[in-house]
Design a protein around this motif. Sequence first.
Motif, PDB file in Angstrom:
ATOM      1  N   SER A   1     -10.514   0.593   0.103  1.00  0.00           N
ATOM      2  CA  SER A   1     -10.486  -0.578  -0.780  1.00  0.00           C
ATOM      3  C   SER A   1     -11.781  -0.770  -1.552  1.00  0.00           C
ATOM      4  O   SER A   1     -11.836  -1.599  -2.456  1.00  0.00           O
ATOM      5  CB  SER A   1     -10.200  -1.836   0.046  1.00  0.00           C
ATOM      6  OG  SER A   1     -11.259  -2.070   0.963  1.00  0.00           O
TER       7      SER A   1
ATOM      8  N   ALA B   1      -2.782   0.783  -4.346  1.00  0.00           N
ATOM      9  CA  ALA B   1      -2.546  -0.626  -4.030  1.00  0.00           C
ATOM     10  C   ALA B   1      -3.197  -1.444  -5.138  1.00  0.00           C
ATOM     11  O   ALA B   1      -4.357  -1.851  -5.025  1.00  0.00           O
ATOM     12  CB  ALA B   1      -3.128  -1.000  -2.674  1.00  0.00           C
TER      13      ALA B   1
ATOM     14  N   TRP C   1      -9.545   1.294   5.902  1.00  0.00           N
ATOM     15  CA  TRP C   1      -9.276   0.407   4.777  1.00  0.00           C
ATOM     16  C   TRP C   1     -10.543  -0.048   4.055  1.00  0.00           C
ATOM     17  O   TRP C   1     -10.555  -0.114   2.813  1.00  0.00           O
ATOM     18  CB  TRP C   1      -8.452  -0.789   5.231  1.00  0.00           C
ATOM     19  CG  TRP C   1      -8.135  -1.730   4.111  1.00  0.00           C
ATOM     20  CD1 TRP C   1      -8.608  -2.993   3.931  1.00  0.00           C
ATOM     21  CD2 TRP C   1      -7.278  -1.474   2.983  1.00  0.00           C
ATOM     22  NE1 TRP C   1      -8.105  -3.546   2.781  1.00  0.00           N
ATOM     23  CE2 TRP C   1      -7.289  -2.630   2.182  1.00  0.00           C
ATOM     24  CE3 TRP C   1      -6.523  -0.379   2.587  1.00  0.00           C
ATOM     25  CZ2 TRP C   1      -6.560  -2.725   1.000  1.00  0.00           C
ATOM     26  CZ3 TRP C   1      -5.798  -0.463   1.412  1.00  0.00           C
ATOM     27  CH2 TRP C   1      -5.819  -1.627   0.633  1.00  0.00           C
TER      28      TRP C   1
ATOM     29  N   LEU D   1       0.852  -1.179   0.000  1.00  0.00           N
ATOM     30  CA  LEU D   1       0.000   0.000   0.000  1.00  0.00           C
ATOM     31  C   LEU D   1       0.887   1.227   0.000  1.00  0.00           C
ATOM     32  O   LEU D   1       1.765   1.373   0.849  1.00  0.00           O
ATOM     33  CB  LEU D   1      -0.891   0.016   1.246  1.00  0.00           C
ATOM     34  CG  LEU D   1      -1.625   1.335   1.545  1.00  0.00           C
ATOM     35  CD1 LEU D   1      -2.661   1.630   0.466  1.00  0.00           C
ATOM     36  CD2 LEU D   1      -2.269   1.319   2.932  1.00  0.00           C
TER      37      LEU D   1
END
Length: 572
Positions: A399, A354, A395, A319
């Motif tokens: 994500s 990422a 996250w 990341l």
Amino acid sequence: MNFAPTAKALLAGVALLTSVCSYPLAAQPAEPVQPASASVQEHKPRNIVFILIDDLRYDGMGFLQPQLHTPAIDRLARGGTYMPNTLVTSSLCSPSRATILTGMTARNHGIVDNTDSSEEGLTFFPAYLQQAGYSTAFIGKWHMGATTDAPRAGFDKWVSFKGQGEYYPNPDARPGRETNFNVDGVEVPQRGYITDELTDYAMNWLESERDPDKPFMLYLSHKAVHSDPLPPPRYAGQYDNVTFDLPASSANTPENNEGKPMWVYNQRNSWHGLDFFYNSNMSMQEYLRYYYSTLSAVDDSVARILAYLEENDLEDDTLVVFTSDNGYLIGDHGLIDKRNAYQPSVQVPMLVYAPGSVPAGAVNPGRIRNLDFAPTFLSLAGVDLPPQFEGHNAWPLMSGEISPEQWHPDDFVYEYYWEWTFPMTPGTFAIVRDNLKYIQYYGIYDTEELYNLADDPEEMHNLIDDPAYLDAKVTLRQALFDQLTDADGRHVIPYTRRYSRGSVRRMEGGTRAADFPDSWYVEPNRADRLDDIFPDSPAKLEAHERGEPLVALPVLGTGNNTVESASEALEE
């Protein structure tokens, strides 16, 4: 270019990106409740590269300003997610960095200004990663405990320097001001341009010093683009033929000044004001040419790191986060630098990269704070969050596991404690809820502020005395007070030792002091003399609309406020 964080500016500047939603940048999720809990990562611990820039404005990237050349940073945007609603809970170097490292607010970690605040009792989040088996490195500007550059706990590799550091080595520096790095406890002379040299140290650690069998965490903390920004020779004059647009609010006009606190107008002619910034006669145009050419070396640094990850098949396991410790004003409301609670001060650039895990070419408007970085990194490592952490694991938002609509952040609460070194900005507390921002100031004779960020993202129309916003004002005042308690439930205003008068100079012949608001000038002997100190309420508003006091207080010697009237009352 429109510098306001609006959908129009986003669409103009981010044409190369595919948005995950259609929110304007200033939009806030509806009800401030706790974020949904996220499961601990089931995959192997992820490598983390955290790149922190100093004082980079929220839109200071090529994909938002086409005249800027930042190809590596733009690559992060194309291959990752741009998070325009990223905010800092204190917009000042040391407090912001302490919040990132500790997962705590300034009122709890105690580093409230840029003097030599104590770090005693603080645990920095890389220490938890280290305990979980990570190789960790800190390389760059620390800027806490300014009198020492000694290695801190939690890092296997340490490269730093005292205070702000210098862009170029100075062999003629006086004793105590040498341009040295502390490399794992050993003083080493600075050899070259600071951004390049810090990147050299970072690359050397990645390539040959870290344990290749462990996940790694690289914290690369650049000095750039802090004042006074100096580019490397290869970028000198890069933007000499570019004219940058300044915010419309930079003009000193009655329209721009209307409703603003007096301190804002008074700051125009000061170290942190557009008319006399850093006590020089440099124009903001000239300053920005230095500022953005200095950023180009940072872009080169990003390119080197991305090339290393790609060449070593580490992209899928790493990341990369690119952000800044503070925002930066370039004349907004006549101000420069940071510290205050206006959007360009608290809003920072944020790119999350990422491949395979974070959506590519996306714009995610979910609001996160620098307070949320440490919890996110520890969660990625499968580490339980320590009890002192005040932020949340972001996250799932980054994500795309949850949508911005499902991400319900806390209220955004801002705190800045007055510094004697730069006394032109008052102690400032603010809260944002449901697109409303309320700002109050501590220890000064001035007005509060209230803005509807959805309708007024540039914060030009102060609604603090608008009857339609009475309930919101009262509610946000209370919420801000409640949430500014420290871990012991106290409301404490910290301060540090004064050594001089501070930066108080004003330019000869420049802007003079502001006047009080017209509505504050009233005739003497009014019966509503005390009403301003009673809580605002619908009853008070209705009384004033009828032309009556909420609590009548005749002047001494008149009406029922006399010796005779008091005696009569006693007799009755």
